[in-house]
Design a protein around this motif. Structure first.
Motif, PDB file in Angstrom:
ATOM      1  N   ALA A 168      10.162  48.619  -0.770  1.00 37.24           N
ATOM      2  CA  ALA A 168      11.316  48.972  -0.285  1.00 37.24           C
ATOM      3  C   ALA A 168      11.507  50.425  -0.100  1.00 37.24           C
ATOM      4  O   ALA A 168      12.370  50.762   0.666  1.00 37.24           O
ATOM      5  N   ASP A 169      10.602  51.368  -0.740  1.00 33.90           N
ATOM      6  CA  ASP A 169      10.866  52.804  -0.957  1.00 33.90           C
ATOM      7  C   ASP A 169       9.921  53.259   0.152  1.00 33.90           C
ATOM      8  O   ASP A 169       9.812  54.383   0.336  1.00 33.90           O
ATOM      9  N   GLY A 170       9.099  52.383   0.981  1.00 33.54           N
ATOM     10  CA  GLY A 170       8.448  52.753   1.991  1.00 33.54           C
ATOM     11  C   GLY A 170       6.914  53.147   1.639  1.00 33.54           C
ATOM     12  O   GLY A 170       6.034  53.149   2.461  1.00 33.54           O
ATOM     13  N   ARG A 171       6.571  52.793   0.637  1.00 34.55           N
ATOM     14  CA  ARG A 171       5.127  52.792  -0.278  1.00 34.55           C
ATOM     15  C   ARG A 171       4.300  51.728   0.574  1.00 34.55           C
ATOM     16  O   ARG A 171       4.920  50.669   0.530  1.00 34.55           O
ATOM     17  N   PHE A 172       3.082  51.901   0.836  1.00 34.84           N
ATOM     18  CA  PHE A 172       2.155  51.105   1.142  1.00 34.84           C
ATOM     19  C   PHE A 172       1.110  50.871   0.164  1.00 34.84           C
ATOM     20  O   PHE A 172       0.602  51.661  -0.303  1.00 34.84           O
ATOM     21  N   VAL A 173       1.377  49.644  -0.332  1.00 36.71           N
ATOM     22  CA  VAL A 173       0.268  49.174  -1.583  1.00 36.71           C
ATOM     23  C   VAL A 173      -0.540  47.922  -1.437  1.00 36.71           C
ATOM     24  O   VAL A 173      -0.385  47.367  -0.524  1.00 36.71           O
ATOM     25  N   THR A 174      -1.716  47.924  -2.285  1.00 38.95           N
ATOM     26  CA  THR A 174      -2.560  46.798  -2.140  1.00 38.95           C
ATOM     27  C   THR A 174      -2.274  46.245  -3.574  1.00 38.95           C
ATOM     28  O   THR A 174      -2.486  46.857  -4.510  1.00 38.95           O
ATOM     29  N   ALA A 175      -2.226  44.845  -3.378  1.00 37.07           N
ATOM     30  CA  ALA A 175      -1.977  44.184  -4.791  1.00 37.07           C
ATOM     31  C   ALA A 175      -2.852  43.238  -4.965  1.00 37.07           C
ATOM     32  O   ALA A 175      -3.133  42.396  -4.026  1.00 37.07           O
ATOM     33  N   ASN A 176      -3.558  43.085  -6.274  1.00 37.42           N
ATOM     34  CA  ASN A 176      -4.587  41.932  -6.355  1.00 37.42           C
ATOM     35  C   ASN A 176      -4.837  42.020  -7.804  1.00 37.42           C
ATOM     36  O   ASN A 176      -3.792  42.464  -8.634  1.00 37.42           O
ATOM     37  N   ALA A 177      -5.891  41.311  -8.190  1.00 39.78           N
ATOM     38  CA  ALA A 177      -5.858  40.962  -9.863  1.00 39.78           C
ATOM     39  C   ALA A 177      -5.989  42.356 -10.462  1.00 39.78           C
ATOM     40  O   ALA A 177      -5.785  42.313 -11.881  1.00 39.78           O
ATOM     41  N   LYS A 178      -6.242  43.559 -10.340  1.00 41.11           N
ATOM     42  CA  LYS A 178      -6.571  44.691 -10.647  1.00 41.11           C
ATOM     43  C   LYS A 178      -5.550  45.948 -10.308  1.00 41.11           C
ATOM     44  O   LYS A 178      -5.152  46.246 -11.354  1.00 41.11           O
ATOM     45  N   ASP A 179      -5.192  45.806  -9.035  1.00 41.23           N
ATOM     46  CA  ASP A 179      -4.122  46.792  -8.755  1.00 41.23           C
ATOM     47  C   ASP A 179      -2.683  46.121  -8.565  1.00 41.23           C
ATOM     48  O   ASP A 179      -2.709  45.191  -7.684  1.00 41.23           O
ATOM     49  N   HIS A 180      -1.644  46.850  -9.331  1.00 41.14           N
ATOM     50  CA  HIS A 180      -0.520  46.327  -9.090  1.00 41.14           C
ATOM     51  C   HIS A 180      -0.686  44.537  -9.526  1.00 41.14           C
ATOM     52  O   HIS A 180      -0.031  43.864  -8.759  1.00 41.14           O
TER      53      HIS A 180
END
Length: 459
Positions: A168-180
């Motif tokens: 929602a704040d415009g950030r681009f992230v990768t989510a998986n079992a370790k990150d986020h």
């Protein structure tokens, strides 16, 4: 109302296309799969890359616009479109990359199940999806992902390895079992509440040919057949599956003319086992009572996935109700027979999907999808091409639901729901709801992504 001065920089900055109410293609652009949905957004942004998605999310946030996100557009309640707000349409983001060595596939959010199956089938592989090839990968996955391969390989989310999201704040992230990891937990069943997913990576399995097809029985045989089906599917090998259904046989060449227009109960089979093993495992069930049609044999998996597509084109009227169910006792089966026998003529139908097998190996708190202790996902759908029959199919669907809901586990698969209120949403996530609300507060504290089966940010 947005001024042209406000809209112009946003429009100019997109690689994709921005559609407004004054544009010639607006009415076509605002349509979704369910013809019963008639909403008029202020803007529709056809995004072609992640940069477009970031810009569109930012524009909605900065201008306090209601925001809807549309992948395949199949959502029953029409939650991929909204009135007076901005629709982010992802249908032009359709990249697919199969890694045959790693047995994975990366899929962009505009892809349909059929497009993904086409890409993976070339390598003799597949990942769990739905039962209609035109269904969008994104929406189906984010709600859990129930389909033909659930018993042998789990839900779609059980095969999801990671996602890329625009927050929602415009950030681009990768989510998986370790990150986020908290975000990755939430998107596996929590729907589109947490951001715009711009790619999915799935684990693949060796699936090329399946033993599949329908067995039909006259609806009067429901008590015997439904009881036998329940006993069979709860004990069947995991590589043997089939969902139970009530339907009216449509007048198409796929079915014998003497069955056209007749109400039937049926099992649509799908087995990943070798044909001789599948035949042996299902023979007794397919011989229960007096089947009116038994047409089961080897076929490519994408053929099964698209078998009923011609009967269900975009634009039909749809009204949905759903439940999770542990078991069907004698009284429940009687209630189903009574209500299914009243189905309006045409395409209205009921599906009962088995969600045991490998799907039971995950715990109810391992993903946002809570109903790991249920054995079946029930969906009742009133379907008709004529808007004049909308009230009829809606009433039948609601009456059917009211009759069988007392025998259910209390919640519903979110992909099978209309807009039914906050308490129904909470019931569908059960004791995972509070944790989801906490994740929502972290990643979308102002509830920008609320055109969905909404999880409100924790206080």
């Amino acid at each position: 109302m947005l001024s042209e001065k406000t809209v112009a920089p946003f429009k100019a900055g997109l690689r994709g296309t921005l559609v407004q109410p004054s544009d010639a293609g607006y009415d076509a652009a605002r349509k979704v799969y369910n013809g019963m949905i008639d909403k008029r957004p202020a803007l529709i942004a056809y995004c072609v890359d992640v940069a477009d998605v970031i810009a569109a999310v930012g524009f909605a946030r900065d201008n306090s616009l209601l925001l809807a996100v549309r992948g395949g557009g199949h959502n029953g309640g029409g939650l991929g479109v909204c009135d007076d707000g901005l629709v982010i349409d992802l249908s032009r983001m359709r990249g697919i990359r199969v890694d045959p060595a790693a047995r994975t596939v990366r899929v962009e959010p505009g892809c349909t199940g059929g497009e993904m199956d086409h890409a993976t089938h070339a390598f003799g592989m597949a990942t769990p999806g739905g039962t209609v090839s035109t269904t969008g990968v994104a929406g189906l996955t984010l709600g859990g992902g129930i389909g033909h391969l659930t018993r042998p390989y789990g839900l779609a989310i059980d095969n999801l390895l990671e996602v890329d999201l625009v927050l929602a704040d415009g950030r681009f992230v990768t989510a998986n079992a370790k990150d986020h990891a908290d975000l990755f937990w939430a998107v596996r069943g929590g729907g589109g509440n947490f951001g715009v997913v711009t790619s999915f990576e799935f684990r693949l399995h060796p699936v090329k040919m399946v033993n599949a097809g329908p067995t039909f029985w006259p609806i009067e045989q429901t008590p015997e057949v439904m009881k036998a089906y329940q006993e069979f599917i709860l004990a069947a090998p995991e590589d043997v599956s089939g969902f139970f259904a009530f339907l009216t046989v449509p007048p198409v060449p796929l079915f014998p003319s003497e069955l056209h227009g007749k109400k039937m109960c049926t099992v649509i089979w799908c087995s990943t086992a070798a044909p001789d093993k599948a035949e042996k495992a299902t023979k007794a069930m397919r011989s229960v009572g007096k089947p009116a049609l038994d047409h089961v044999g080897p076929m490519p998996f994408p053929v099964l996935q698209s078998l009923f597509d011609p009967l269900l084109p975009s634009g039909l009227q749809w009204y949905w109700r759903a439940d999770f169910v542990k078991e069907f006792n004698k009284e429940a089966i009687a209630a189903h027979l009574a209500q299914a026998s009243k189905a309006p003529a045409g395409l209205s139908q009921v599906h009962i999907y088995p969600i045991n097998g490998v799907a039971h190996r995950a715990g109810r708190k391992d993903t946002a999808f809570s109903y790991r202790d249920a054995n079946f996902a029930l969906v009742i759908v009133g379907v008709d091409p004529d808007p004049a029959n909308g009230a009829t199919i809606t009433k039948w669907c609601k009456d059917y639901f009211d009759a069988v809901h007392p025998f259910s586990s209390g919640g519903a698969y979110v992909n099978f729901m209309m807009e039914e209120g906050q308490e129904r949403v909470k019931a569908s996530f059960r004791d995972n709801y509070d944790r989801l609300a906490t994740v929502k507060k972290k990643y979308d504290p102002h509830n920008l992504f609320r055109v969905n089966q909404n999880i409100r940010p924790a206080a």
